[in-house]
Every structure is written in C-alpha cells, then in structure tokens.
Design an enzyme around this catalytic site. Structure first.
Site, PDB file in Angstrom:
ATOM      1  N   GLY A   1      -1.364  -5.339   9.001  1.00  0.00           N
ATOM      2  CA  GLY A   1      -2.673  -5.307   8.341  1.00  0.00           C
ATOM      3  C   GLY A   1      -2.667  -6.104   7.047  1.00  0.00           C
ATOM      4  O   GLY A   1      -3.590  -6.888   6.770  1.00  0.00           O
TER       5      GLY A   1
ATOM      6  N   ARG B   1       7.808 -33.459  10.042  1.00  0.00           N
ATOM      7  CA  ARG B   1       6.766 -33.197  11.042  1.00  0.00           C
ATOM      8  C   ARG B   1       6.101 -31.845  10.809  1.00  0.00           C
ATOM      9  O   ARG B   1       4.950 -31.630  11.194  1.00  0.00           O
ATOM     10  CB  ARG B   1       7.338 -33.270  12.452  1.00  0.00           C
ATOM     11  CG  ARG B   1       8.279 -32.145  12.835  1.00  0.00           C
ATOM     12  CD  ARG B   1       8.894 -32.361  14.209  1.00  0.00           C
ATOM     13  NE  ARG B   1       9.651 -31.216  14.679  1.00  0.00           N
ATOM     14  CZ  ARG B   1      10.880 -30.922  14.285  1.00  0.00           C
ATOM     15  NH1 ARG B   1      11.497 -31.681  13.381  1.00  0.00           N
ATOM     16  NH2 ARG B   1      11.517 -29.864  14.792  1.00  0.00           N
ATOM     17  N   HIS B   2       6.802 -30.943  10.147  1.00  0.00           N
ATOM     18  CA  HIS B   2       6.236 -29.618   9.878  1.00  0.00           C
ATOM     19  C   HIS B   2       5.145 -29.680   8.818  1.00  0.00           C
ATOM     20  O   HIS B   2       4.225 -28.867   8.831  1.00  0.00           O
ATOM     21  CB  HIS B   2       7.345 -28.641   9.484  1.00  0.00           C
ATOM     22  CG  HIS B   2       8.412 -28.534  10.520  1.00  0.00           C
ATOM     23  ND1 HIS B   2       8.165 -28.033  11.775  1.00  0.00           N
ATOM     24  CD2 HIS B   2       9.711 -28.921  10.502  1.00  0.00           C
ATOM     25  CE1 HIS B   2       9.275 -28.094  12.490  1.00  0.00           C
ATOM     26  NE2 HIS B   2      10.224 -28.635  11.746  1.00  0.00           N
TER      27      HIS B   2
ATOM     28  N   ASP C   1       0.872  -1.174   0.000  1.00  0.00           N
ATOM     29  CA  ASP C   1       0.000   0.000   0.000  1.00  0.00           C
ATOM     30  C   ASP C   1       0.912   1.228   0.000  1.00  0.00           C
ATOM     31  O   ASP C   1       2.142   1.104  -0.149  1.00  0.00           O
ATOM     32  CB  ASP C   1      -0.993  -0.035   1.185  1.00  0.00           C
ATOM     33  CG  ASP C   1      -0.353   0.246   2.541  1.00  0.00           C
ATOM     34  OD1 ASP C   1       0.897   0.345   2.618  1.00  0.00           O
ATOM     35  OD2 ASP C   1      -1.092   0.345   3.540  1.00  0.00           O
ATOM     36  N   HIS C   2       0.324   2.408   0.175  1.00  0.00           N
ATOM     37  CA  HIS C   2       1.111   3.649   0.127  1.00  0.00           C
ATOM     38  C   HIS C   2       2.174   3.704   1.228  1.00  0.00           C
ATOM     39  O   HIS C   2       3.274   4.186   1.012  1.00  0.00           O
ATOM     40  CB  HIS C   2       0.173   4.859   0.242  1.00  0.00           C
ATOM     41  CG  HIS C   2      -0.699   4.817   1.456  1.00  0.00           C
ATOM     42  ND1 HIS C   2      -1.761   3.938   1.565  1.00  0.00           N
ATOM     43  CD2 HIS C   2      -0.658   5.499   2.628  1.00  0.00           C
ATOM     44  CE1 HIS C   2      -2.331   4.106   2.740  1.00  0.00           C
ATOM     45  NE2 HIS C   2      -1.680   5.042   3.402  1.00  0.00           N
TER      46      HIS C   2
ATOM     47  N   CYS D   1       3.228  -2.948   4.064  1.00  0.00           N
ATOM     48  CA  CYS D   1       2.329  -1.843   4.443  1.00  0.00           C
ATOM     49  C   CYS D   1       3.048  -1.074   5.539  1.00  0.00           C
ATOM     50  O   CYS D   1       4.272  -1.210   5.676  1.00  0.00           O
ATOM     51  CB  CYS D   1       0.948  -2.355   4.863  1.00  0.00           C
ATOM     52  SG  CYS D   1       0.860  -3.259   6.421  1.00  0.00           S
ATOM     53  N   GLY D   2       2.346  -0.264   6.304  1.00  0.00           N
ATOM     54  CA  GLY D   2       3.024   0.530   7.323  1.00  0.00           C
ATOM     55  C   GLY D   2       3.671  -0.335   8.394  1.00  0.00           C
ATOM     56  O   GLY D   2       4.840  -0.172   8.740  1.00  0.00           O
ATOM     57  N   THR D   3       2.895  -1.265   8.931  1.00  0.00           N
ATOM     58  CA  THR D   3       3.400  -2.152   9.983  1.00  0.00           C
ATOM     59  C   THR D   3       3.753  -3.548   9.468  1.00  0.00           C
ATOM     60  O   THR D   3       4.456  -4.301  10.145  1.00  0.00           O
ATOM     61  CB  THR D   3       2.328  -2.353  11.067  1.00  0.00           C
ATOM     62  OG1 THR D   3       1.148  -2.876  10.433  1.00  0.00           O
ATOM     63  CG2 THR D   3       1.993  -1.052  11.777  1.00  0.00           C
ATOM     64  N   GLY D   4       3.192  -3.922   8.336  1.00  0.00           N
ATOM     65  CA  GLY D   4       3.286  -5.303   7.841  1.00  0.00           C
ATOM     66  C   GLY D   4       2.172  -6.165   8.407  1.00  0.00           C
ATOM     67  O   GLY D   4       1.919  -7.270   7.923  1.00  0.00           O
TER      68      GLY D   4
ATOM     69  N   HIS E   1       9.677 -24.017   8.822  1.00  0.00           N
ATOM     70  CA  HIS E   1       8.675 -24.721   9.635  1.00  0.00           C
ATOM     71  C   HIS E   1       7.235 -24.487   9.201  1.00  0.00           C
ATOM     72  O   HIS E   1       6.397 -25.376   9.372  1.00  0.00           O
ATOM     73  CB  HIS E   1       8.819 -24.306  11.105  1.00  0.00           C
ATOM     74  CG  HIS E   1      10.046 -24.885  11.749  1.00  0.00           C
ATOM     75  ND1 HIS E   1      10.276 -24.809  13.103  1.00  0.00           N
ATOM     76  CD2 HIS E   1      11.114 -25.540  11.229  1.00  0.00           C
ATOM     77  CE1 HIS E   1      11.427 -25.406  13.404  1.00  0.00           C
ATOM     78  NE2 HIS E   1      11.964 -25.842  12.267  1.00  0.00           N
TER      79      HIS E   1
HETATM   80  C1  RB5 Z   1      -1.919   2.898   6.414  1.00  0.00           C
HETATM   81  O1  RB5 Z   1      -1.948   4.143   7.015  1.00  0.00           O
HETATM   82  C2  RB5 Z   1      -1.624   1.822   7.453  1.00  0.00           C
HETATM   83  O2  RB5 Z   1      -2.705   1.702   8.336  1.00  0.00           O
HETATM   84  C3  RB5 Z   1      -1.320   0.508   6.799  1.00  0.00           C
HETATM   85  O3  RB5 Z   1      -0.251   0.658   5.930  1.00  0.00           O
HETATM   86  C4  RB5 Z   1      -0.901  -0.636   7.693  1.00  0.00           C
HETATM   87  O4  RB5 Z   1       0.093  -0.272   8.577  1.00  0.00           O
HETATM   88  C5  RB5 Z   1      -1.982  -1.390   8.318  1.00  0.00           C
HETATM   89  O5  RB5 Z   1      -1.754  -2.373   9.030  1.00  0.00           O
END
Ligand code: RB5
Length: 144
Positions: free
Chosen positions: A69, A131-132, A7-8, A64-67, A97
């Site tokens: 979402g 096993r995995h 995403d952005h 994404c921002g955090t990875g 694994h």
């Molecule tokens: C976008 O602002 C942000 O919410 C998205 O990139 C992500 O971090 C969501 O988990």
C-alpha cells in the site's frame, strides 16, 4: 541523507531499520510515525517522498504491513520510483536497473534481519545507467 517512515503496521520494522542506520552511522531523517498508534500509510508515504523530491534526501525507506500500500501511494508522486521488495535480488536490481529511490518493506511479511540486509544492498548499489536510463526516462514520460 536517507528518509525513513512507516505507518503503525510498519512501525516496529522502521524502528529496527532506524537503529540499524544509527549503528552504521548513516544519516537519516525519521519522518514518523513515532508510536504504534494507527496512522494512514498514504500520509506517511508523502512525508518521506517529499524529502526526496525536495532534494533533502537521496533515497527513502517506507514500511507498512505488506509494503504494498505504501509503495502504491509513493509511486503516485512525481519523481518517485518505489519498489516493494522482500528478496535480495529485487532490492539490488531495482537500484541497478530501475534507479528506484524508495524501498518499501512489509512489517507483517519479513523480519528485521532480512529487512536490514535489503536496506544495506539497496543503499549501496548504484544505478547502472546506459540502456536502463532510457527505460527510466520512459517511466518519467508516463508521469506526464
Ligand atoms: C494497515 O492495517 C495495513 O493495511 C497497511 O499497513 C498496509 O499493509 C497496506 O498496504
């Protein structure tokens, strides 16, 4: 073939990873986004995961921002095992694994240097099976 997307908020990191794959001569499909304009991460997750479930790509990278979402969205898709990682050990062992087929990274969490290292170890580490495999099959059962 590796499918990549973001995403952005993950765009800049995805671009760094795209150039990294380019430099290493690794074939990739860039599913977007292609600018830093706002775009919803579940839509972007589906684009990359569709490449995998259709058999056109073996592995995917999503940013994404955090990875987080984008990994949540990806994991709703049957056949996708997405792992959000920001450390080397997890990126390696989720292949060994969990047979993870999508690596998710946070553009607001880690820098391009670490991200490219995580991509390298993720792409080069094989699934151990044994096993995995049984446990991965159990994950697949949960999709039913
Ligand atoms: C976008 O602002 C942000 O919410 C998205 O990139 C992500 O971090 C969501 O988990």
């Amino acid at each position: 073939m590796i499918a990549i997307g973001s995403d952005h908020a993950g765009f800049e990191l995805k671009e760094a990873i795209r150039l990294h794959l380019e430099e290493k001569g690794i074939a990739y499909q860039d599913c977007g986004c292609y600018t830093a304009d706002s775009v919803d991460y579940p839509i972007q997750a589906k684009k990359v995961c569709d490449e995998i479930t259709a058999g056109r790509a073996q592995l995917g990278i999503l940013c994404c921002g955090t990875g987080v979402g984008i990994s949540m969205a990806a994991n709703k898709i049957k056949g996708i095992r997405a792992a959000c990682c920001s450390d080397y050990f997890s990126a390696k062992y989720t292949r060994m694994h969990n047979d993870a087929n999508v690596l998710c990274l946070g553009g607001r969490v880690i820098g391009a240097g670490l991200a490219c290292e995580l991509v390298d170890i993720f792409l080069s580490t094989p699934f151990e099976g044994g096993r995995h495999q049984r446990r991965v099959n159990q994950i697949s059962e949960l999709e039913k």
